[in-house]
Design an enzyme around this catalytic site. Structure first.
Site, PDB file in Angstrom:
ATOM      1  CG  ASP A  27       4.986   4.252  -9.721  1.00 36.03           C
ATOM      2  OD1 ASP A  27       5.095   3.928 -10.092  1.00 36.03           O
ATOM      3  OD2 ASP A  27       4.887   2.972  -8.909  1.00 36.03           O
ATOM      4  CD  GLU A  29       6.020  -0.930  -8.229  1.00 35.73           C
ATOM      5  OE1 GLU A  29       6.921  -1.532  -8.643  1.00 35.73           O
ATOM      6  OE2 GLU A  29       6.428   0.835  -7.845  1.00 35.73           O
ATOM      7  CG  HIS A 168      10.371   0.088  -5.728  1.00 38.64           C
ATOM      8  ND1 HIS A 168      11.039   0.501  -7.094  1.00 38.64           N
ATOM      9  CD2 HIS A 168      11.855   0.453  -4.910  1.00 38.64           C
ATOM     10  CE1 HIS A 168      12.050   1.027  -6.685  1.00 38.64           C
ATOM     11  NE2 HIS A 168      12.647   0.597  -5.848  1.00 38.64           N
ATOM     12  CG  ASP A 173       7.217   4.122  -6.009  1.00 43.72           C
ATOM     13  OD1 ASP A 173       7.023   5.057  -4.239  1.00 43.72           O
ATOM     14  OD2 ASP A 173       7.389   3.228  -6.225  1.00 43.72           O
TER      15      ASP A 173
END
Length: 570
Positions: A27, A29, A168, A173
């Site tokens: 994942d 960000e 998030h 995540d």
């Protein structure tokens, strides 16, 4: 047909078993927006194999720009937090090494892979193009909408009760995505998906093509299907055969109808009607292909588009009368040319044959003692007017013999004359006429070559061929008059000749019929010829000797394939 037992393929031969696959669940960000304009701020990744975590990579990333307030509010990652973090150029090599040999898994994978590819491009690194699995797409392909109206990561985490709640932040995540992945893998086990290839195909299902809930339930029809070469038959509610197909691995192929997001509308409709799948295990792919042709011919399934009429075709032959003429028929007789796929193609061949041999182009039947008046064709020099008694039977007979010699491959003088005529037209700069004649001659050569090749094989009373199976053994086929009479396998370590002798003793008796192919379906003869002529097949036995005419059209096929449009000067 008889065949010795076929050993089942091992599970590994069906694809990559899921228990042996390494997944990297990742994942990212970011600063938000587009992969080309924005940057990564955090990476979280877990390496998973056999249901266990075997590696972890987690780090903040300095994007080199300030993080927008909206992103700070969403993720909690501030510009101050990433100021001391490594830039993406320093993180990428370690991440790519972490991905080596693994399947990249992400929720909404196109977003994450888009940012990684863009970062690699900006920093001069090659994107390794790993297999990519999107858990959002996989969830939509596996879970019915009534159970999972939404496939957002947070919704799936609540549905499955994951121990990690998505928030998030990349590590959390990614950890939640690992749990979601494992729950989805438990579900697909009930759908018969057992390999990585099937898993990736299932995840490619998109909304317009996704199987309905009813179709998903029918994935149980694939249970018990053997992992062996053969033929499968989908049957409907009245036990009627809906569709016949063949595969080198029945289990994998049948499962694909329920897990691979079948895109053909007709096949999807067929699966919705199917109530049962029957299979016929075969010795090897050749036997499976022949059985498929025969079963399609026997059942004429509504969802098969080809091979429903194996004897259908158009043939060019001569009429039985004192002055024979060319005729287009649907039932072949000895000496016929064909088969052609359409009446138009057969009629075009007739026109070219009339340029090659001096047969009469008219259609009326001429009695032994003709009394008609010569027609315009006689005035044009295209006919010797046998209808008016100007050409006796004895003078007409050589043209009939020349046609037979051309069709049977005993004499190619007619082809040479037509080729010379093409060259003469080109020499006189009549390029359009030369091109038209060249194309017609090339079509005739291909038709003659096909007839002569297939007829030569159909004449052989018994032929035995053996082809390496790729595993140290031999695939064996016994052919009789253009039909497959027996098939079997001599596995590695087994002497092939006793297997061949047993197959010959138990081979099917073939009753011949009329025509150049002795009654054999042309699709089957063509399939057998291709098998014998390719793939390293060896001729073990032939009675009489299988041979093709030395002066036949096959020797002209190179001329036909080299034919190119002639250049017309400006």
């Amino acid at each position: 047909m008889t065949a010795p037992p076929v050993s089942q393929l091992s599970f590994d031969e069906l694809g990559t078993p899921l228990r042996e696959v390494t997944f990297v669940v990742l994942d990212l960000e970011t600063t938000g927006g587009s992969a080309k304009a924005d940057a990564i701020t955090e990476i979280g990744a877990f390496k998973v194999r056999g249901g266990e975590r075997v590696g972890e990579l987690s780090t903040l990333v300095d994007p080199g720009v300030g993080i927008p307030p909206g992103i700070v509010a969403l993720t909690g990652i501030t510009t101050a937090m990433v100021r001391a973090a490594p830039p993406v150029a320093a993180v990428l090599p370690a991440l790519l090494e972490f991905l080596r040999g693994a399947v990249l898994v992400a929720h909404n994978a196109p977003f994450d892979t888009g940012f990684l590819r863009a970062a690699c491009e900006r920093h001069g690194l090659a994107w390794p193009r790993p297999p990519v699995l999107c858990t959002a797409r996989l969830a939509r392909a596996v879970l019915p909408r009534e159970e999972a109206p939404s496939v957002r990561l947070g919704a799936l985490a609540r549905l499955f009760g994951t121990t990690t709640t998505p928030n998030h932040r990349a590590p959390d995540d990614a950890a939640a995505t690992v749990e979601v992945l494992h729950h989805l893998l438990e579900r697909i086990g009930n759908l018969g998906v057992q390999s990585l290839e099937e898993l990736l195909a299932l995840a490619k299902d998109s909304a317009p093509h996704r199987p309905t809930t009813g179709q998903r339930r029918k994935r149980t029809l694939a249970r018990g299907v053997p992992s062996a070469p053969g033929v499968y038959l989908f049957r409907g509610p009245r036990d009627e055969v809906l569709y016949v197909g063949t595969s080198g691995d029945l289990a994998r192929r049948v499962r694909s109808y329920f897990t691979a997001g079948e895109r053909r509308r007709r096949v999807r409709d067929m699966v919705a009607l199917a109530e049962r799948v029957d299979t016929v295990v075969c010795a090897h792919a050749l036997e499976a292909s022949v059985r498929e042709l025969r079963l399609i011919s026997a059942h004429r399934p509504r969802y098969n588009r080809r091979s429903r009429n194996p004897h259908r075709g158009w043939w060019v032959t001569t009429t039985v009368e004192p002055f024979p003429r060319l005729s287009v028929v649907t039932t072949p007789c000895d000496g016929a040319l064909g088969p052609f796929r359409s009446r138009g193609a057969a009629t075009a061949a007739v026109d070219t044959l009339l340029d090659a041999v001096p047969l009469r182009p008219c259609t009326p039947r001429i009695p032994l003692r003709p009394v008609a008046t010569p027609c315009a064709l006689h005035e044009l020099g295209r006919c010797a007017a046998p209808c008016a008694g100007l050409q006796p039977v004895a003078e007409y007979a050589p043209a009939v013999d020349a046609l037979a010699a051309l069709v049977e491959g005993r004499d190619d003088a007619a082809l040479r004359r037509l080729a010379d005529a093409v060259d003469a037209l080109a020499a006189r700069e009549r390029f359009e006429d030369a091109a038209a004649r060249r194309d017609r001659l090339a079509d005739l050569i291909r038709a003659l070559a096909g007839t002569q090749r297939l007829a030569a094989l159909a004449r052989v009373t018994e032929l035995v061929g053996a082809r390496p199976d790729g595993r140290g053994g031999w695939e064996v086929a016994v052919l009789r008059h253009g039909r497959l009479a027996a098939a079997g396998v001599a596995p590695r370590g087994v002497a092939p000749m006793p297997v061949i002798d047993a197959l010959r003793l138990g081979a099917q008796t073939v009753l011949t019929g009329p025509g150049p192919l002795h009654g054999a379906p042309h699709e089957e003869v063509r399939l057998l010829h291709r098998w014998l002529a390719t793939g390293g097949t060896r001729l073990v036995h032939s009675e009489p000797l299988w041979s093709e005419p030395a002066r036949g059209a096959p020797s002209w096929t190179a001329w036909a394939e080299r034919a190119r449009p002639l250049e017309v000067p400006d």
